[in-house]
Design a protein around this motif. Structure first.
Motif, short mmCIF file in Angstrom:
data_model
loop_
_atom_site.label_atom_id
_atom_site.label_comp_id
_atom_site.label_asym_id
_atom_site.label_seq_id
_atom_site.Cartn_x
_atom_site.Cartn_y
_atom_site.Cartn_z
N LYS A 103 35.42 25.77 41.95
CA LYS A 103 34.28 25.83 41.02
C LYS A 103 33.09 25.05 41.57
CE LYS A 103 36.90 26.72 36.84
NZ LYS A 103 37.39 26.21 35.54
N GLY A 104 31.94 25.70 41.50
CA GLY A 104 30.72 25.07 41.98
C GLY A 104 30.48 25.21 43.47
N ARG A 105 31.48 25.69 44.20
CA ARG A 105 31.33 25.83 45.65
C ARG A 105 31.58 27.26 46.12
NH1 ARG A 105 34.72 23.11 49.11
NH2 ARG A 105 36.46 23.30 47.66
N PHE A 106 32.55 27.94 45.53
CA PHE A 106 32.93 29.29 45.96
C PHE A 106 32.51 30.30 44.90
CE2 PHE A 106 36.96 27.76 48.46
CZ PHE A 106 36.16 26.94 49.23
N THR A 107 32.09 31.47 45.36
CA THR A 107 31.70 32.55 44.46
C THR A 107 32.36 33.84 44.89
OG1 THR A 107 29.53 31.52 44.08
CG2 THR A 107 29.77 33.84 43.47
N ASN A 164 31.86 47.75 44.33
CA ASN A 164 32.77 48.87 44.17
C ASN A 164 32.31 50.10 44.95
OD1 ASN A 164 34.43 47.33 42.60
ND2 ASN A 164 33.84 48.26 40.65
N ALA A 165 31.05 50.19 45.25
CA ALA A 165 30.57 51.31 46.07
C ALA A 165 31.06 51.19 47.50
CB ALA A 165 29.05 51.37 46.03
N LYS A 166 31.34 49.96 47.93
CA LYS A 166 31.82 49.73 49.30
C LYS A 166 33.31 49.38 49.34
CE LYS A 166 27.35 48.15 51.04
NZ LYS A 166 26.60 47.05 51.72
N ASN A 167 33.96 49.38 48.18
CA ASN A 167 35.39 49.02 48.12
C ASN A 167 35.65 47.67 48.79
OD1 ASN A 167 35.77 51.46 46.88
ND2 ASN A 167 37.32 52.21 48.29
N THR A 168 34.79 46.72 48.49
CA THR A 168 34.86 45.42 49.17
C THR A 168 34.70 44.29 48.16
OG1 THR A 168 33.95 46.38 51.20
CG2 THR A 168 33.85 43.99 50.98
N VAL A 169 35.48 43.25 48.37
CA VAL A 169 35.36 42.03 47.60
C VAL A 169 34.99 40.90 48.56
CG1 VAL A 169 37.84 41.50 47.75
CG2 VAL A 169 36.47 40.52 45.89
N TYR A 170 34.19 39.97 48.07
CA TYR A 170 33.67 38.89 48.90
C TYR A 170 34.05 37.53 48.32
CZ TYR A 170 30.66 42.77 50.33
OH TYR A 170 30.19 43.99 50.76
N LEU A 171 34.09 36.55 49.19
CA LEU A 171 34.22 35.17 48.75
C LEU A 171 33.20 34.35 49.54
CD1 LEU A 171 35.82 33.19 46.92
CD2 LEU A 171 37.20 32.65 48.94
N GLN A 172 32.15 33.95 48.85
CA GLN A 172 31.14 33.08 49.45
C GLN A 172 31.58 31.64 49.27
OE1 GLN A 172 28.17 33.86 51.16
NE2 GLN A 172 28.19 31.65 51.57
N VAL A 214 42.57 31.06 44.40
CA VAL A 214 41.24 30.50 44.63
C VAL A 214 40.24 31.06 43.64
CG1 VAL A 214 39.35 30.27 46.28
CG2 VAL A 214 41.72 30.14 47.09
N ALA A 215 40.18 32.39 43.58
CA ALA A 215 39.22 33.04 42.68
C ALA A 215 39.64 34.48 42.44
CB ALA A 215 37.81 33.00 43.28
N GLY A 216 39.19 35.04 41.31
CA GLY A 216 39.51 36.42 41.00
C GLY A 216 38.34 37.09 40.28
N VAL A 217 38.34 38.41 40.34
CA VAL A 217 37.29 39.19 39.68
C VAL A 217 37.91 40.44 39.08
CG1 VAL A 217 36.66 40.31 41.87
CG2 VAL A 217 35.01 40.25 40.00
N ASN A 218 37.46 40.83 37.90
CA ASN A 218 38.02 42.03 37.30
C ASN A 218 37.46 43.29 37.97
OD1 ASN A 218 35.44 42.24 36.29
ND2 ASN A 218 36.05 42.36 34.13
N GLY A 219 37.96 44.43 37.55
CA GLY A 219 37.64 45.69 38.22
C GLY A 219 36.16 46.04 38.22
#
Length: 123
Positions: free
Chosen positions: A65-69, A74-82, A48-53
């Protein structure tokens, strides 16, 4: 022991929004690329989506694309998907995954996986 724990899934009407979170522990979070994948019943798991370190580069599937972000804290050790503008075809179990190095869209490239969170979009 590495753990990835997703949260934020649920039932939403078409056009609605959800924010998924994935809390990581047991790893040096900023050294891992993070990905969100999903798997609908009877279908293969898909990127669906990815982000580098560092969070400086993101990648999205065409369907997102255009809908999900995707983003990370890194301070919270958390990744999000809006997820905005949800459609019934977005219904799936959503998984987060971690891998050393760069983002990749293939499932085999990821070292760690969460247990998944269900997203259901009603029409």
């Amino acid at each position: 022991q590495v753990q990835l724990v997703e949260s934020g899934g649920g039932l939403v009407q078409a056009g609605g929004s959800l924010r998924l979170s994935c809390a990581a522990s047991g790893l040096t979070f900023s050294t891992y690329a993070m990905g969100w994948f999903r798997q609908a019943p009877g279908k293969e798991r898909e990127f669906v989506a990815g982000v580098n370190g560092f969070g400086s580069s993101t990648y999205s599937a065409n369907s997102a694309k255009g809908r999900f972000t995707i983003s990370r804290d890194n301070a919270k050790n958390t990744v999000y998907l809006q997820m905005n503008g949800l459609k019934p075809e977005d219904t799936a179990v959503y998984y987060c995954a971690a891998r050393r190095g760069l983002v990749t869209t293939g499932t085999l490239g990821y070292d760690y996986w969460g247990q998944g969170t269900q997203v259901t979009v009603s029409s």
